[in-house]
Design a protein around this motif. Structure first.
Motif, mmCIF file in Angstrom:
data_model
loop_
_atom_site.group_PDB
_atom_site.id
_atom_site.type_symbol
_atom_site.label_atom_id
_atom_site.label_comp_id
_atom_site.label_asym_id
_atom_site.label_seq_id
_atom_site.Cartn_x
_atom_site.Cartn_y
_atom_site.Cartn_z
ATOM 1 N N MET A 1 0.842 -1.184 0.000
ATOM 2 C CA MET A 1 0.000 0.000 0.000
ATOM 3 C C MET A 1 0.887 1.247 0.000
ATOM 4 S SD MET A 1 -2.853 -1.508 0.056
ATOM 5 C CE MET A 1 -3.549 -3.082 0.513
ATOM 6 N N VAL A 2 0.421 2.291 -0.647
ATOM 7 C CA VAL A 2 1.149 3.546 -0.669
ATOM 8 C C VAL A 2 0.208 4.644 -0.221
ATOM 9 C CG1 VAL A 2 2.739 2.854 -2.484
ATOM 10 C CG2 VAL A 2 0.569 3.902 -3.100
ATOM 11 N N THR A 3 0.796 5.755 0.238
ATOM 12 C CA THR A 3 0.008 6.889 0.689
ATOM 13 C C THR A 3 0.113 8.007 -0.318
ATOM 14 O OG1 THR A 3 0.444 6.292 2.985
ATOM 15 C CG2 THR A 3 -0.378 8.517 2.582
ATOM 16 N N SER A 4 -1.005 8.642 -0.613
ATOM 17 C CA SER A 4 -1.003 9.714 -1.596
ATOM 18 C C SER A 4 -0.235 10.904 -1.074
ATOM 19 C CB SER A 4 -2.443 10.128 -1.919
ATOM 20 O OG SER A 4 -3.082 10.637 -0.764
ATOM 21 N N SER A 5 0.387 11.650 -2.008
ATOM 22 C CA SER A 5 1.057 12.881 -1.626
ATOM 23 C C SER A 5 0.006 13.921 -1.301
ATOM 24 C CB SER A 5 1.942 13.379 -2.771
ATOM 25 O OG SER A 5 1.172 13.596 -3.930
ATOM 26 N N PHE A 6 0.275 14.749 -0.284
ATOM 27 C CA PHE A 6 -0.695 15.726 0.161
ATOM 28 C C PHE A 6 0.043 16.864 0.840
ATOM 29 C CE2 PHE A 6 -5.014 16.770 0.606
ATOM 30 C CZ PHE A 6 -5.209 17.372 1.821
ATOM 31 N N ILE A 36 -4.787 6.252 1.593
ATOM 32 C CA ILE A 36 -3.967 5.049 1.437
ATOM 33 C C ILE A 36 -4.358 4.420 0.107
ATOM 34 C CG2 ILE A 36 -3.361 2.802 2.385
ATOM 35 C CD1 ILE A 36 -4.236 3.895 5.140
ATOM 36 N N LEU A 37 -3.411 4.358 -0.814
ATOM 37 C CA LEU A 37 -3.692 3.909 -2.177
ATOM 38 C C LEU A 37 -3.316 2.449 -2.372
ATOM 39 C CD1 LEU A 37 -2.211 6.981 -4.088
ATOM 40 C CD2 LEU A 37 -4.611 6.556 -3.530
ATOM 41 N N PRO A 38 -3.957 1.783 -3.300
ATOM 42 C CA PRO A 38 -3.567 0.399 -3.622
ATOM 43 C C PRO A 38 -2.250 0.391 -4.394
ATOM 44 C CG PRO A 38 -5.263 1.152 -5.134
ATOM 45 C CD PRO A 38 -5.113 2.234 -4.110
ATOM 46 N N ASN A 57 -8.865 3.095 5.010
ATOM 47 C CA ASN A 57 -9.203 4.505 4.825
ATOM 48 C C ASN A 57 -10.427 4.908 5.639
ATOM 49 O OD1 ASN A 57 -7.292 5.778 2.895
ATOM 50 N ND2 ASN A 57 -7.929 4.103 1.558
ATOM 51 N N ILE A 58 -11.396 3.997 5.794
ATOM 52 C CA ILE A 58 -12.558 4.309 6.625
ATOM 53 C C ILE A 58 -12.147 4.435 8.089
ATOM 54 C CG2 ILE A 58 -14.848 3.547 7.383
ATOM 55 C CD1 ILE A 58 -15.190 2.165 4.688
ATOM 56 N N ASP A 59 -11.130 3.688 8.520
ATOM 57 C CA ASP A 59 -10.619 3.852 9.884
ATOM 58 C C ASP A 59 -10.203 5.302 10.125
ATOM 59 O OD1 ASP A 59 -10.982 1.168 10.442
ATOM 60 O OD2 ASP A 59 -8.879 0.618 10.102
ATOM 61 N N ILE A 60 -9.565 5.905 9.120
ATOM 62 C CA ILE A 60 -9.140 7.301 9.231
ATOM 63 C C ILE A 60 -10.355 8.217 9.248
ATOM 64 C CG2 ILE A 60 -7.790 9.140 8.140
ATOM 65 C CD1 ILE A 60 -6.069 6.911 6.866
ATOM 66 N N LEU A 61 -11.306 7.954 8.354
ATOM 67 C CA LEU A 61 -12.526 8.757 8.330
ATOM 68 C C LEU A 61 -13.305 8.636 9.630
ATOM 69 C CD1 LEU A 61 -13.929 8.145 4.718
ATOM 70 C CD2 LEU A 61 -12.562 10.071 5.537
ATOM 71 N N GLU A 62 -13.302 7.451 10.218
ATOM 72 C CA GLU A 62 -14.044 7.240 11.462
ATOM 73 C C GLU A 62 -13.578 8.196 12.554
ATOM 74 O OE1 GLU A 62 -15.173 3.644 14.629
ATOM 75 O OE2 GLU A 62 -13.927 3.236 12.877
ATOM 76 N N THR A 63 -12.264 8.372 12.664
ATOM 77 C CA THR A 63 -11.722 9.299 13.662
ATOM 78 C C THR A 63 -12.225 10.712 13.409
ATOM 79 O OG1 THR A 63 -9.724 7.957 13.917
ATOM 80 C CG2 THR A 63 -9.604 10.246 14.643
ATOM 81 N N ALA A 64 -12.232 11.125 12.142
ATOM 82 C CA ALA A 64 -12.694 12.472 11.800
ATOM 83 C C ALA A 64 -14.192 12.630 12.058
ATOM 84 C CB ALA A 64 -12.384 12.763 10.338
ATOM 85 N N ALA A 82 -11.777 9.103 -1.503
ATOM 86 C CA ALA A 82 -11.126 8.938 -0.203
ATOM 87 C C ALA A 82 -11.007 7.487 0.244
ATOM 88 C CB ALA A 82 -11.883 9.726 0.867
ATOM 89 N N LEU A 83 -11.756 6.579 -0.377
ATOM 90 C CA LEU A 83 -11.762 5.191 0.097
ATOM 91 C C LEU A 83 -10.755 4.303 -0.610
ATOM 92 C CD1 LEU A 83 -15.552 4.460 0.657
ATOM 93 C CD2 LEU A 83 -13.891 5.546 2.169
ATOM 94 N N TYR A 84 -10.404 4.641 -1.870
ATOM 95 C CA TYR A 84 -9.500 3.736 -2.601
ATOM 96 C C TYR A 84 -8.629 4.438 -3.636
ATOM 97 C CZ TYR A 84 -13.771 3.881 -5.456
ATOM 98 O OH TYR A 84 -14.881 4.299 -6.151
ATOM 99 N N GLY A 85 -8.704 5.758 -3.752
ATOM 100 C CA GLY A 85 -7.864 6.455 -4.709
ATOM 101 C C GLY A 85 -8.533 6.656 -6.051
ATOM 102 N N TRP A 86 -7.721 6.860 -7.110
ATOM 103 C CA TRP A 86 -8.295 7.322 -8.369
ATOM 104 C C TRP A 86 -7.656 6.734 -9.630
ATOM 105 C CZ3 TRP A 86 -6.191 10.078 -4.414
ATOM 106 C CH2 TRP A 86 -4.858 10.461 -4.558
ATOM 107 N N LYS A 87 -6.519 6.110 -9.548
ATOM 108 C CA LYS A 87 -5.841 5.613 -10.746
ATOM 109 C C LYS A 87 -6.211 4.152 -11.000
ATOM 110 C CE LYS A 87 -1.929 8.799 -10.607
ATOM 111 N NZ LYS A 87 -0.442 8.933 -10.601
ATOM 112 N N PHE A 88 -7.224 3.963 -11.863
ATOM 113 C CA PHE A 88 -7.717 2.622 -12.145
ATOM 114 C C PHE A 88 -8.100 2.495 -13.612
ATOM 115 C CE2 PHE A 88 -8.794 3.210 -7.650
ATOM 116 C CZ PHE A 88 -8.370 2.010 -7.090
ATOM 117 N N THR A 89 -8.207 1.252 -14.051
ATOM 118 C CA THR A 89 -8.911 0.920 -15.282
ATOM 119 C C THR A 89 -10.304 0.452 -14.886
ATOM 120 O OG1 THR A 89 -8.226 -1.403 -15.250
ATOM 121 C CG2 THR A 89 -6.740 0.174 -16.343
ATOM 122 N N ARG A 90 -11.156 0.188 -15.865
ATOM 123 C CA ARG A 90 -12.483 -0.342 -15.555
ATOM 124 C C ARG A 90 -12.366 -1.674 -14.818
ATOM 125 N NH1 ARG A 90 -17.054 1.437 -17.442
ATOM 126 N NH2 ARG A 90 -17.943 -0.658 -17.284
#
Length: 219
Positions: A1-6, A36-38, A57-64, A82-90
């Motif tokens: 797993m990798v974390t997105s830059s922010f 947290i990205l795949p 990622n929901i664990d992080i949202l839960e705290t917020a 916020a749950l799984y990122g954005w770089k995907f194919t279908r």
């Protein structure tokens, strides 16, 4: 797993006081975090692995969400992707998708998680809204089966939509919006026509729901 830059290492959390009418006001929370990205892959992961990542990622949202509720917020807006990122194919996004029904079905996923098949993410978000007595706006992927005889039906037999959902303080699904203006999102379909989605709350009527980093406006 990798974390997105922010720009900020952990998260951005803001409370905003909004005016309703001439006297009443309420607190809304807006939240952003380093997703947290795949791992990059051209092969779809298992549904179990996809759920494990989303739960991280929901664990992080839960705290917020808990923090927002404790500080008096009535609604929290969480970010797009916020749950799984954005770089995907279908193909690679498919294990992350769930069937999200029309809110008219009167459904509380927290109480009836299997009514619409495998929906653990919706059930958990619903429970977070219910357990913390706060409206939760979240972004996830919706999948809708289609007829292969339909010329618009994708090869995998599903339309896939970038989707915003809202759960009320009872955990009930009260809004669903399929994003129309996609930006470099080949994993998703454009809905047949733009949707105008609204929902009412006790503290602000006619919220307009859209998906551009998960926005919601109260009138």
């Amino acid at each position: 797993m990798v974390t997105s830059s922010f720009p900020i290492s952990v998260a951005v959390f803001a409370l905003i006081t909004l005016q309703v009418g001439t006297q009443d006001s309420f607190i809304a929370a807006v939240y952003e975090h380093a997703v947290i990205l795949p791992n990059k892959t051209e092969t779809p992961v298992s549904q179990e692995d996809a759920l494990n990542l989303m739960n991280e990622n929901i664990d992080i949202l839960e705290t917020a969400i808990k923090q927002a509720a404790e500080q008096g917020a009535r609604i929290i807006v969480t970010p797009e992707d916020a749950l799984y990122g954005w770089k995907f194919t279908r193909e690679t996004v498919f294990p992350y998708l769930e069937d999200i029904p029309d809110p008219q079905v009167n459904w509380i996923p927290c109480q009836d998680p299997h009514r619409f098949g495998h929906t653990p993410v919706q059930a958990r978000l619903s429970c977070l809204a219910k357990d913390n007595s706060i409206y939760v706006l979240a972004n996830l992927g919706d999948k809708k089966p289609c007829n292969s005889r339909d010329s618009t039906c994708p090869p995998n037999g599903y339309f896939q939509y970038n989707t915003n959902v809202v759960y009320n303080t009872e955990g009930k699904l009260v809004a669903r919006y399929h994003k129309y203006h996609l930006y470099s999102e080949p994993q998703f379909n454009v809905p047949e026509k733009p949707e105008l989605v609204t929902f009412n709350t006790a503290f602000g009527r006619k919220w307009y729901l859209c998906t551009k980093w998960s926005q919601s406006v109260s009138l």
